[in-house]
Design an enzyme around this catalytic site. Structure first.
Site, short mmCIF file in Angstrom:
data_model
loop_
_atom_site.label_atom_id
_atom_site.label_comp_id
_atom_site.label_asym_id
_atom_site.label_seq_id
_atom_site.Cartn_x
_atom_site.Cartn_y
_atom_site.Cartn_z
N THR A 141 0.86 -1.18 0.00
CA THR A 141 0.00 0.00 0.00
C THR A 141 0.89 1.23 0.00
O THR A 141 1.59 1.49 0.99
CB THR A 141 -0.93 0.01 1.23
N LYS B 295 -7.67 1.58 -2.67
CA LYS B 295 -7.28 1.14 -1.33
C LYS B 295 -7.35 2.27 -0.32
O LYS B 295 -7.91 2.13 0.77
CB LYS B 295 -5.87 0.54 -1.37
N LYS C 143 -0.87 4.91 8.55
CA LYS C 143 -0.17 5.08 7.28
C LYS C 143 -1.16 5.29 6.14
O LYS C 143 -1.01 6.22 5.33
CB LYS C 143 0.69 3.86 7.00
#
Length: 322
Positions: free
Chosen positions: A106, A181, A256
């Site tokens: 990611t 995502k 994050k």
């Protein structure tokens, strides 16, 4: 051997897998279980040894892991690691021409596009395919993949993605998988904060966890953060709250992802006020008591800031809680 056969649509292939941590290790093991040959590398010896125990052939370096591979899969912490490994680390140079590179990390959308362009310049094919489902999904082979890249590349990757997950969605061109995502996890982070605040409010009003869950899980408050990853012990026995908030999906990873979403929103001029605030809350939580906790543990931080502890869950004589 044809490109189609080499990429898994017509039988087993050789996969070079770099990044065999909590997510990558189980993913690589599932590929082995599906009959593929997997050569792997990780900087952490313990991770490499665990993967070897699951049938992954350990390599001496990342470049060695991909030298004979038909497909290369990377699962790394951040975009800088992917870009450095692709070029400075020699992955693109070590791989055979026409290799399909699938990055499941990611990372920032811009970094994903840069990685895609670097792979194509080097004579390869590329797909960004971040995942949702956490460690539990990686182990069970039930991940969801969000893929960005060409339709042909996605078709070539599908058999391998199917071996590691239950669903793969082609979201668009390069970087679209990463975009999906971070948008999805912005929804999740905001939802978990909302659910957690509701439980803490319910405690202050004398409402039991079970009663709130029984109402909200069948009413308009229903969401994944409530019904699957409920942030308080009891209502959902499989949630991390019943394991003292051992991850699942670790709070630093949520921090994050929300940071990536907030950065993208600022760059695009999007007024994502809840997303930005969620990023701030999770950044603070992950730097403190949440560093080793599931992201649902943020309920405890909310409770502490509210000046209270979990309200006693009173048990009625008939065995129900009030």
């Amino acid at each position: 051997m044809s490109a189609e056969a080499r990429d898994g649509s017509d039988g087993p292939v050789t996969v070079g897998f770099v990044g065999l941590g909590n997510m990558g290790g189980p993913m690589a093991a599932n590929l082995v279980g599906a009959g593929h040959r997997v050569t792997g590398f990780d900087l952490v010896p313990e991770a490499l040894a665990a993967a070897a125990g699951a049938g992954v052939e350990p390599a001496a370096s990342a470049a060695a892991a991909v030298a004979d591979a038909d497909v290369v899969i990377t699962m790394l912490p951040a975009g800088r690691h992917v870009l450095a490994l692709y070029e400075d680390g020699g992955l693109l140079a070590a791989a055979r021409p026409g290799t399909l590179f699938i990055d499941c990390s990611t990372i920032d959308v811009a970094d994903a596009r840069a990685a895609h362009e670097a792979a194509v310049r080097a004579g390869h094919h590329a797909l960004d395919a971040p995942v949702s489902g956490g460690v539990v999904g990686a182990e069970a082979g039930t991940l969801t993949f969000m893929a960005g890249g060409g339709a042909a590349e996605f078709a070539r990757a599908e058999p391998l993605l199917a071996a590691m997950g239950k669903k793969a969605v082609h979201c668009g061109a390069a970087g679209a998988g990463q975009a999906a995502k971070i948008c999805n996890n912005m929804i999740l982070g905001i939802s978990m904060i909302g659910v957690s605040e509701a439980f803490v409010l319910g405690e202050s009003l004398g409402l039991s966890h079970q009663a709130l869950y029984d109402v909200a899980s069948t009413a308009s408050g229903q969401c994944w953060a409530l019904s699957v990853n409920c942030p308080v012990p009891g209502p959902v026995p499989t949630s991390p709250a019943n394991r003292d908030y051992r991850p699942g999906f670790a709070a630093p990873l949520m921090a994050k992802d929300l940071g990536l979403a907030a950065n993208a929103a600022r760059a695009g001029g999007v007024q994502a006020e809840l997303g930005s605030r969620a990023a701030e809350l999770y950044a603070s939580f992950a730097e403190g008591e949440g560093a080793a906790e599931d992201f649902s543990g943020i309920v405890r931080a909310i409770r502490q800031r509210s000046g209270g502890t979990t309200a006693p869950q009173r048990t009625e004589q008939n065995g129900t809680t009030a």
